[in-house]
Every structure is written in C-alpha cells, then in structure tokens.
Design a protein around this motif. Structure first.
Motif, PDB file in Angstrom:
ATOM      1  N   ALA A  24       0.811  -1.231   0.389  1.00  9.24           N
ATOM      2  CA  ALA A  24       0.171  -0.003  -0.439  1.00  9.24           C
ATOM      3  C   ALA A  24       0.865   1.312   0.681  1.00  9.24           C
ATOM      4  CB  ALA A  24      -1.375   0.257   1.165  1.00  9.24           C
ATOM      5  N   ALA A  25       1.856   1.055   0.837  1.00  9.56           N
ATOM      6  CA  ALA A  25       3.181   1.974   0.765  1.00  9.56           C
ATOM      7  C   ALA A  25       3.509   2.830  -0.387  1.00  9.56           C
ATOM      8  CB  ALA A  25       3.791   1.776   1.650  1.00  9.56           C
ATOM      9  N   HIS A  26       3.567   1.740  -1.535  1.00  9.51           N
ATOM     10  CA  HIS A  26       4.898   1.336  -2.801  1.00  9.51           C
ATOM     11  C   HIS A  26       3.457   1.970  -3.791  1.00  9.51           C
ATOM     12  CE1 HIS A  26       6.357   1.174  -7.294  1.00  9.51           C
ATOM     13  NE2 HIS A  26       4.682   0.432  -6.622  1.00  9.51           N
ATOM     14  N   TYR A  27       2.034   2.428  -3.482  1.00 10.68           N
ATOM     15  CA  TYR A  27       0.980   2.646  -4.345  1.00 10.68           C
ATOM     16  C   TYR A  27       1.092   3.824  -3.763  1.00 10.68           C
ATOM     17  CZ  TYR A  27       0.377  -1.465  -7.184  1.00 10.68           C
ATOM     18  OH  TYR A  27       0.620  -2.363  -8.045  1.00 10.68           O
ATOM     19  N   ARG A  28       0.495   4.537  -2.721  1.00 14.34           N
ATOM     20  CA  ARG A  28       0.522   5.524  -2.551  1.00 14.34           C
ATOM     21  C   ARG A  28       1.530   6.964  -2.761  1.00 14.34           C
ATOM     22  NH1 ARG A  28      -3.383   6.901   2.156  1.00 14.34           N
ATOM     23  NH2 ARG A  28      -4.221   4.156   2.500  1.00 14.34           N
ATOM     24  N   GLY A  29       2.840   6.636  -2.165  1.00 13.99           N
ATOM     25  CA  GLY A  29       3.972   6.472  -3.374  1.00 13.99           C
ATOM     26  C   GLY A  29       3.823   7.396  -4.744  1.00 13.99           C
ATOM     27  N   ARG A  30       3.442   6.405  -5.602  1.00 15.18           N
ATOM     28  CA  ARG A  30       3.115   6.173  -7.377  1.00 15.18           C
ATOM     29  C   ARG A  30       2.537   7.750  -7.149  1.00 15.18           C
ATOM     30  NH1 ARG A  30       1.597   0.983 -10.007  1.00 15.18           N
ATOM     31  NH2 ARG A  30       3.553  -0.611  -9.882  1.00 15.18           N
ATOM     32  N   ARG A  32       2.609   9.820  -5.569  1.00 15.15           N
ATOM     33  CA  ARG A  32       2.890  11.322  -5.681  1.00 15.15           C
ATOM     34  C   ARG A  32       4.294  11.345  -6.685  1.00 15.15           C
ATOM     35  NH1 ARG A  32       3.158   8.533   0.138  1.00 15.15           N
ATOM     36  NH2 ARG A  32       5.106   8.897  -0.500  1.00 15.15           N
ATOM     37  N   ARG A  33       4.577  10.767  -7.166  1.00 19.01           N
ATOM     38  CA  ARG A  33       5.079  10.436  -8.542  1.00 19.01           C
ATOM     39  C   ARG A  33       6.764  10.479  -7.860  1.00 19.01           C
ATOM     40  NH1 ARG A  33       4.202  12.105 -14.093  1.00 19.01           N
ATOM     41  NH2 ARG A  33       1.559  12.001 -14.031  1.00 19.01           N
ATOM     42  N   GLU A  34       6.375   8.906  -6.508  1.00 11.69           N
ATOM     43  CA  GLU A  34       7.477   8.681  -6.069  1.00 11.69           C
ATOM     44  C   GLU A  34       7.869   7.560  -6.251  1.00 11.69           C
ATOM     45  OE1 GLU A  34       8.846  11.698  -2.312  1.00 11.69           O
ATOM     46  OE2 GLU A  34       7.566  10.247  -2.274  1.00 11.69           O
ATOM     47  N   LEU A  35       8.387   6.693  -6.563  1.00 11.69           N
ATOM     48  CA  LEU A  35       8.725   5.339  -6.728  1.00 11.69           C
ATOM     49  C   LEU A  35       9.534   4.495  -5.390  1.00 11.69           C
ATOM     50  CD1 LEU A  35       8.955   2.311  -8.242  1.00 11.69           C
ATOM     51  CD2 LEU A  35      11.072   2.983  -9.172  1.00 11.69           C
ATOM     52  N   LEU A  36       8.895   4.215  -4.786  1.00 16.26           N
ATOM     53  CA  LEU A  36       9.094   3.752  -3.383  1.00 16.26           C
ATOM     54  C   LEU A  36       9.339   2.301  -3.177  1.00 16.26           C
ATOM     55  CD1 LEU A  36       6.456   5.938  -0.989  1.00 16.26           C
ATOM     56  CD2 LEU A  36       8.625   6.574  -1.799  1.00 16.26           C
ATOM     57  N   VAL A  37      10.564   1.650  -2.994  1.00 16.40           N
ATOM     58  CA  VAL A  37      10.984   0.558  -2.446  1.00 16.40           C
ATOM     59  C   VAL A  37      11.349   0.024  -0.889  1.00 16.40           C
ATOM     60  CG1 VAL A  37      13.139  -0.726  -2.611  1.00 16.40           C
ATOM     61  CG2 VAL A  37      12.086   0.564  -4.888  1.00 16.40           C
ATOM     62  N   ASN A  38      11.596  -0.578  -0.650  1.00 16.25           N
ATOM     63  CA  ASN A  38      11.286  -0.628   0.627  1.00 16.25           C
ATOM     64  C   ASN A  38      12.778  -1.436   1.182  1.00 16.25           C
ATOM     65  OD1 ASN A  38       8.662  -0.902   1.340  1.00 16.25           O
ATOM     66  ND2 ASN A  38       8.720  -2.500   2.189  1.00 16.25           N
ATOM     67  N   ARG A  39      13.557  -0.453   2.251  1.00 19.65           N
ATOM     68  CA  ARG A  39      14.852  -0.973   2.668  1.00 19.65           C
ATOM     69  C   ARG A  39      15.104  -1.053   4.150  1.00 19.65           C
ATOM     70  NH1 ARG A  39      19.648   3.403   2.403  1.00 19.65           N
ATOM     71  NH2 ARG A  39      21.135   2.083   1.753  1.00 19.65           N
ATOM     72  N   CYS A  40      15.849  -2.292   4.548  1.00 17.54           N
ATOM     73  CA  CYS A  40      15.662  -2.110   5.523  1.00 17.54           C
ATOM     74  C   CYS A  40      17.235  -1.224   6.394  1.00 17.54           C
ATOM     75  CB  CYS A  40      16.637  -3.639   6.053  1.00 17.54           C
ATOM     76  SG  CYS A  40      17.001  -4.025   7.412  1.00 17.54           S
ATOM     77  N   ASP A  41      16.329  -0.454   7.833  1.00 15.88           N
ATOM     78  CA  ASP A  41      16.093   0.289   8.322  1.00 15.88           C
ATOM     79  C   ASP A  41      17.628  -0.535   9.478  1.00 15.88           C
ATOM     80  OD1 ASP A  41      14.723   1.571   7.651  1.00 15.88           O
ATOM     81  OD2 ASP A  41      13.250   1.586   9.931  1.00 15.88           O
ATOM     82  N   ASP A  42      17.737  -1.660   9.725  1.00 14.52           N
ATOM     83  CA  ASP A  42      19.163  -2.058  10.098  1.00 14.52           C
ATOM     84  C   ASP A  42      20.108  -2.546   9.210  1.00 14.52           C
ATOM     85  OD1 ASP A  42      17.747  -1.907  12.366  1.00 14.52           O
ATOM     86  OD2 ASP A  42      16.147  -3.787  12.460  1.00 14.52           O
ATOM     87  N   CYS A  43      20.055  -3.828   8.476  1.00 14.38           N
ATOM     88  CA  CYS A  43      21.283  -4.006   7.592  1.00 14.38           C
ATOM     89  C   CYS A  43      21.191  -2.954   6.073  1.00 14.38           C
ATOM     90  CB  CYS A  43      21.172  -5.283   7.011  1.00 14.38           C
ATOM     91  SG  CYS A  43      20.159  -5.709   5.765  1.00 14.38           S
ATOM     92  N   ARG A  44      19.873  -1.907   6.244  1.00 13.68           N
ATOM     93  CA  ARG A  44      20.472  -1.146   4.925  1.00 13.68           C
ATOM     94  C   ARG A  44      19.956  -1.903   3.130  1.00 13.68           C
ATOM     95  NH1 ARG A  44      18.791   2.791   6.419  1.00 13.68           N
ATOM     96  NH2 ARG A  44      19.233   4.096   4.840  1.00 13.68           N
ATOM     97  N   LEU A  45      19.927  -2.711   3.367  1.00 11.96           N
ATOM     98  CA  LEU A  45      19.276  -4.210   2.236  1.00 11.96           C
ATOM     99  C   LEU A  45      18.086  -3.046   0.872  1.00 11.96           C
ATOM    100  CD1 LEU A  45      20.520  -6.827   0.467  1.00 11.96           C
ATOM    101  CD2 LEU A  45      18.037  -7.197   0.726  1.00 11.96           C
ATOM    102  N   TRP A  46      17.635  -2.789   0.323  1.00 12.74           N
ATOM    103  CA  TRP A  46      16.690  -2.749   0.099  1.00 12.74           C
ATOM    104  C   TRP A  46      16.432  -3.946  -0.419  1.00 12.74           C
ATOM    105  CZ3 TRP A  46      15.581   2.947  -1.458  1.00 12.74           C
ATOM    106  CH2 TRP A  46      16.426   3.866  -1.392  1.00 12.74           C
ATOM    107  N   HIS A  47      14.872  -4.143  -1.178  1.00 13.15           N
ATOM    108  CA  HIS A  47      14.523  -5.257  -1.326  1.00 13.15           C
ATOM    109  C   HIS A  47      12.287  -4.744  -1.946  1.00 13.15           C
ATOM    110  CE1 HIS A  47      12.255  -5.106   3.142  1.00 13.15           C
ATOM    111  NE2 HIS A  47      11.240  -5.229   2.293  1.00 13.15           N
TER     112      HIS A  47
END
Ligand code: ZN
Length: 149
Positions: A24-30, A32-47
C-alpha cells in the motif's frame, strides 16, 4: 494528499492492481510520483517487491523510501497478448522490462518502456524513471536515456 486516502480510496485509485497491506505504501508513493522501495533500517538492504520483513537480516524495521529510478535493462519481454489494460494495445507487442536500479546490485523493478521503438529496447540499455497516466493514476514507466556505457 495521498497519505490521507483511506485504504478503500487507494484501491479505487488503482483498479485491477493487487493492492495489499505490504504494498500500500508503494501505491501511495505512486500518487506522488515517487517510486518507493522498501529498505531495511538495520542492514540497509533494499528489497522489492515490498515485504514487511528484511529478506537478509529478518528485521521487521523496513521503510519504504524513494529510489532514483535510474538503472539498466536487465531483462525484457514483449507481450503479443495479455490481459486488457487501459492504454495497452497488443497489436504492437507491449514491452515489459525488469530494470536493475542503481541503488543496489540485484535490486530490480519491472515496468514498461514508453516512447521507444521495440527494436531499441535491449538488455543493458540505460533507462530513467518517468510517469504516465493510467486510468487517472500515475503509473511508473521507464524511458531510454540514450546514455549507455
Ligand atoms: Zn536487513
């Protein structure tokens, strides 16, 4: 304000899209024309696609953050037929590309390529993110930059 839409309103803005709690957060970003990708706050990995847990360190602390949308075509296919979609005409094969984003090796996002001849859509070509309107909501697309390595 996209973040103030109810979940029902969000689903209504993207008819036919499989909106879930996880994306849902990804679509909310859309919106706003922002491409949102989940990133880990601990190891910083994007997925991607979005999952509530980091696939690397199993942390639940993941945050959807905007990415540049710059990258290179990793894989491409051309659809000669497919599900009906607004603005999609399969009489010209419809390109679908998976792009490796510059943020991280192996981080990929799949979308179409706009404004290109299919013959020019090739693995390794540099692309940037752009947006097109689909059924009244922004849809992420890629466009060729012409600046290939
Ligand atoms: Zn992690």
């Amino acid at each position: 304000m996209a973040d103030q839409l109810s979940n029902d309103e969000l689903v209504q803005r993207f008819p036919g899209e499989p909106i879930t709690h996880d994306n849902a957060a990804h679509y909310r970003g859309r919106l706003r024309r922002e491409l949102l990708v989940n990133r880990c706050d601990d190891c910083r990995l994007w997925h991607a696609p979005p999952k509530p847990m980091c696939p690397e360190c199993w942390s639940w602390n993941v945050t959807p953050l905007p990415v540049s949308g710059n990258g290179a075509i990793f894989m491409n296919v051309f659809l000669y037929q497919g599900p009906p979609a607004p603005g999609v005409d399969y009489s010209t094969p419809y390109p679908v590309v998976t792009v490796e984003l510059e943020e991280q090796v192996g981080l990929r996002f799949t979308a179409t390529v706009a404004d290109a001849d299919n013959g020019d859509i090739q693995i390794g070509k540099a692309v940037r993110l752009d947006w097109r309107d689909r059924a009244g909501s922004p849809m992420p697309v890629f466009v060729l930059t012409g600046a290939d390595a």
